[in-house]
Each structure stands twice: as structure tokens, then as C-alpha cells.
Design a protein around this motif. Structure first.
Motif, PDB file in Angstrom:
ATOM      1  N   UNK A 111       0.816  -1.214   0.000  1.00  0.00           N
ATOM      2  CA  UNK A 111       0.000   0.000   0.000  1.00  0.00           C
ATOM      3  C   UNK A 111       0.846   1.259   0.000  1.00  0.00           C
ATOM      4  N   UNK A 112       1.918   1.265   0.788  1.00  0.00           N
ATOM      5  CA  UNK A 112       2.713   2.483   0.914  1.00  0.00           C
ATOM      6  C   UNK A 112       3.477   2.832  -0.354  1.00  0.00           C
ATOM      7  N   UNK A 113       3.513   1.913  -1.338  1.00  0.00           N
ATOM      8  CA  UNK A 113       4.215   2.177  -2.589  1.00  0.00           C
ATOM      9  C   UNK A 113       3.280   2.441  -3.758  1.00  0.00           C
ATOM     10  N   UNK A 114       1.995   2.340  -3.545  1.00  0.00           N
ATOM     11  CA  UNK A 114       1.046   2.581  -4.625  1.00  0.00           C
ATOM     12  C   UNK A 114       0.973   4.077  -4.950  1.00  0.00           C
ATOM     13  N   UNK A 115       0.541   4.427  -6.162  1.00  0.00           N
ATOM     14  CA  UNK A 115       0.347   5.853  -6.490  1.00  0.00           C
ATOM     15  C   UNK A 115      -0.525   6.519  -5.434  1.00  0.00           C
ATOM     16  N   UNK A 116      -0.167   7.725  -5.041  1.00  0.00           N
ATOM     17  CA  UNK A 116      -0.846   8.326  -3.891  1.00  0.00           C
ATOM     18  C   UNK A 116      -0.566   9.828  -3.805  1.00  0.00           C
ATOM     19  N   UNK A 117      -1.349  10.491  -2.978  1.00  0.00           N
ATOM     20  CA  UNK A 117      -1.120  11.893  -2.638  1.00  0.00           C
ATOM     21  C   UNK A 117      -0.001  11.932  -1.610  1.00  0.00           C
ATOM     22  N   UNK A 118       0.903  12.904  -1.750  1.00  0.00           N
ATOM     23  CA  UNK A 118       2.032  13.043  -0.835  1.00  0.00           C
ATOM     24  C   UNK A 118       1.793  14.203   0.132  1.00  0.00           C
ATOM     25  N   UNK A 119       2.248  14.007   1.356  1.00  0.00           N
ATOM     26  CA  UNK A 119       2.156  15.050   2.372  1.00  0.00           C
ATOM     27  C   UNK A 119       3.520  15.720   2.533  1.00  0.00           C
ATOM     28  N   UNK A 120       3.499  16.925   3.072  1.00  0.00           N
ATOM     29  CA  UNK A 120       4.729  17.641   3.432  1.00  0.00           C
ATOM     30  C   UNK A 120       5.654  17.873   2.249  1.00  0.00           C
ATOM     31  N   UNK A 121       5.074  18.146   1.088  1.00  0.00           N
ATOM     32  CA  UNK A 121       5.865  18.491  -0.091  1.00  0.00           C
ATOM     33  C   UNK A 121       5.156  19.617  -0.818  1.00  0.00           C
ATOM     34  N   UNK A 122       5.699  20.829  -0.724  1.00  0.00           N
ATOM     35  CA  UNK A 122       5.056  21.977  -1.336  1.00  0.00           C
ATOM     36  C   UNK A 122       3.686  22.232  -0.735  1.00  0.00           C
ATOM     37  N   UNK A 123       2.833  22.893  -1.491  1.00  0.00           N
ATOM     38  CA  UNK A 123       1.462  23.134  -1.050  1.00  0.00           C
ATOM     39  C   UNK A 123       0.587  21.898  -1.270  1.00  0.00           C
ATOM     40  N   UNK A 124       0.906  21.111  -2.276  1.00  0.00           N
ATOM     41  CA  UNK A 124       0.218  19.853  -2.566  1.00  0.00           C
ATOM     42  C   UNK A 124       1.091  19.050  -3.517  1.00  0.00           C
ATOM     43  N   UNK A 125       0.950  17.717  -3.450  1.00  0.00           N
ATOM     44  CA  UNK A 125       1.823  16.869  -4.253  1.00  0.00           C
ATOM     45  C   UNK A 125       1.204  15.488  -4.412  1.00  0.00           C
ATOM     46  N   UNK A 126       1.678  14.761  -5.436  1.00  0.00           N
ATOM     47  CA  UNK A 126       1.273  13.369  -5.615  1.00  0.00           C
ATOM     48  C   UNK A 126       2.390  12.583  -6.275  1.00  0.00           C
ATOM     49  N   UNK A 127       2.305  11.259  -6.164  1.00  0.00           N
ATOM     50  CA  UNK A 127       3.286  10.350  -6.768  1.00  0.00           C
ATOM     51  C   UNK A 127       2.559   9.303  -7.589  1.00  0.00           C
ATOM     52  N   UNK A 128       3.074   9.030  -8.783  1.00  0.00           N
ATOM     53  CA  UNK A 128       2.539   7.974  -9.632  1.00  0.00           C
ATOM     54  C   UNK A 128       3.671   6.999  -9.933  1.00  0.00           C
ATOM     55  N   UNK A 129       3.312   5.727 -10.100  1.00  0.00           N
ATOM     56  CA  UNK A 129       4.313   4.680 -10.327  1.00  0.00           C
ATOM     57  C   UNK A 129       3.695   3.636 -11.239  1.00  0.00           C
ATOM     58  N   UNK A 130       4.315   3.391 -12.388  1.00  0.00           N
ATOM     59  CA  UNK A 130       3.733   2.444 -13.325  1.00  0.00           C
ATOM     60  C   UNK A 130       4.773   1.656 -14.084  1.00  0.00           C
TER      61      UNK A 130
END
Length: 292
Positions: free
Chosen positions: A212-231
Motif C-alpha cells: 500500500x505504501x508504494x502505490x500511487x498516492x497523494x504526498x504530504x509535506x511536499x510543497x502546497x500539494x503533491x502526488x506520486x505515480x508509479x507504473x
């Protein structure tokens, strides 16, 4: 017989007509139908964004960071070619005041690694919409296009620290998460964190899903808002390429990082955790440099 003088009467009539056309009152007040309260009530323009310029992305990544992201760069024996590889290649843009980027591509015996960084400064041309609000809208569209999976109840409980048995299974009938291998091999995220991204450790043959912790997700504590995608993607008989994307917004600037690796050996899957950690580390460095 004397002719009557009519000039004074005509002059008075013309004066009256002109006074009516100007619409002014006799006491010097505002024209008819005007509102004295209208003066000085124009709406103020929305606040401009924090950033008026953009940094040079090719100069924002240090050599030590590139050594980590692009292991093959240290294997380049020719000093001049190695220096050129460190410099990167600016992307084509028609307005460097609004959008700039830089890309790197390095081949090694084990894999080909790609790195792309884009900076976009958003400017609103609507006086009622601030630059930050316009950037927030554009970033929301970018996040929506990534199609991040919605966390299930089990995943939410596990993230909150509730006991969970094993890795959560994907919803019935839904495709595997983007971080998992479509061929059924274990994704590299399930391997130990010390494994090499070039595929030095053999992937497990047992089917699995990305934690779960490695799935694409919204990131906290990075800029005003952030997300990560992995495919993962594959091209016929070639090895699978993993692409990790980290995007974040700080005020009216949107930063996008694309980090990809394709092993030279078929069946070897790039390590998800290692690539995500490296991409997030770079994103944090870029966010800090923007804050200076």
C-alpha cells in the motif's frame, strides 16, 4: 421698413440646446443618470503569485544526486562525455519565463535511466483569479489525469496503524495497481530495500501486489500539494520500464519529475521503493531551492 433683429433669441436657444446635450446640471453636479458613488469602487486585482521567474532546471540537480539517480553516469570513461551527461539537455520551450525543463538519459550495462524535470510558472490573466488559484486548478487537473487509486477501507486502516493481515488484495474485477507487474511477477517494491535498481536481485515468481505504501498516492509535506505515480510498461519482448512521477505545487509554480528505468535484461523489474525514494528526495531538494 426696418428688419427685426433675431440674433439674441437664436443665441439663447442654442445655449439651451447645448446645455441639454452635455447633461450637466446648473449647479455643476454629475450628469443625469450618473451615480456619484461609482467613483473609486473598481474591484482590486487578485494577488499575483509568489514567483516571477523560474530557475534553470539543468543547474538545480547536483552531481551527487545524478550519480544516485543515473548510476551509469559514473561508468562513462570519457571525461568530456561524462561532463556533458551531468549537464543535461534543456527541453524545447518558447517562453522560458513561463516553462523550462531539462532531461538526462544515461545507458549502462544493466539499464537505461531517464530523468526529466519541468518547471511551470502559472500566470492568471483574469483579474478575479489569483495566480495561486489558477495554479491550483491546473494542478488538480494534472492529478486527476494520473488516475490515482482510491484507498480502500483496509488500506486506510493499515495506514492509520490498525492491524492488518498481509497485503491488501485489489478490488474484485479491477486491474492490478500500476506498481504491480502485469505479468504476475513480484514487483520490485516487494524486494528488500537494498536491492539494486538495475535488477541485480532476481524477482520472485510468486504473484503479489505492490504494498500500500508504494502505490500511487497523494504526498504530504511536499510543497502546497503533491502526488506520486508509479507504473510499469513493456514493449513486446523488451524488459519492463518503470516510471515514477512526482509532481508538486508551490504557490504559482508546478514542478514535475519523471524518473524512468528500463533494464537491459528481460524479466528484471526495477525496484519500486528505491526509485520512489530517489524521486521524492529530488523533489524535496527542488522544493527547498524554490523556498530560498
Amino acid at each position: 421698413m426696418q428688419r427685426k433683429a433675431c440674433a439674441p433669441g437664436i443665441a439663447v436657444l442654442l445655449a439651451a440646446v447645448l446645455a441639454g446635450c452635455t447633461g450637466g446640471s446648473a449647479d455643476g453636479g454629475p450628469p443625469d443618470g450618473s451615480n456619484a458613488d461609482d467613483t473609486g469602487t473598481a474591484s482590486p486585482a487578485a494577488e499575483p503569485g509568489r514567483y516571477r521567474t523560474l530557475p534553470d532546471p539543468c543547474a538545480e540537480v547536483g552531481e551527487s544526486t545524478l550519480d544516485e539517480l543515473l548510476p551509469g553516469i559514473r561508468q562513462i570513461s570519457d571525461e568530456k562525455q561524462r561532463e556533458t551527461a551531468y549537464e543535461g539537455e534543456p527541453t524545447t520551450t518558447f517562453d522560458t519565463d513561463r516553462k523550462v525543463g531539462c532531461r538526462w538519459k544515461v545507458d549502462s550495462a544493466a539499464a537505461t535511466d531517464h530523468l526529466l524535470i519541468n518547471f511551470e510558472r502559472v500566470v492568471s490573466y483574469d483579474n478575479a483569479v489569483s495566480d495561486d488559484s489558477q495554479a491550483e486548478q491546473l494542478f488538480a487537473e494534472q492529478e486527476a489525469s494520473a488516475h490515482l487509486p482510491v484507498p480502500t477501507a483496509t488500506e486506510t486502516a493499515a495506514t492509520a496503524g490498525a492491524p492488518a493481515s498481509g497485503s491488501p488484495a485489489p478490488p474484485g474485477g479491477s486491474p492490478s495497481p500500476s506498481g504491480s507487474s502485469p505479468s504476475g511477477s513480484s514487483p520490485s517494491g516487494s524486494s528488500s530495500s537494498g536491492s539494486s535498481p538495475s535488477g541485480s536481485s532476481s524477482p520472485s515468481a510468486a504473484p503479489s501486489v505492490t504494498p500500500t505504501e508504494l502505490q500511487p498516492r497523494v504526498l504530504e509535506d511536499l510543497g502546497d500539494e503533491a502526488f506520486l505515480d508509479d507504473g510499469l510498461s513493456s514493449s513486446g519482448s523488451t524488459a519492463e520500464q518503470r516510471t515514477v512521477t512526482v509532481a508538486f505545487r508551490t504557490s504559482n509554480v508546478i514542478v514535475t519529475i519523471e524518473y524512468a528505468e528500463q533494464p537491459t535484461t528481460v524479466g528484471v523489474v526495477p525496484d519500486s521503493k528505491e526509485m520512489q525514494d530517489r524521486a521524492q528526495k529530488l523533489a524535496s531538494q527542488l522544493a527547498d531551492s524554490l523556498g530560498e
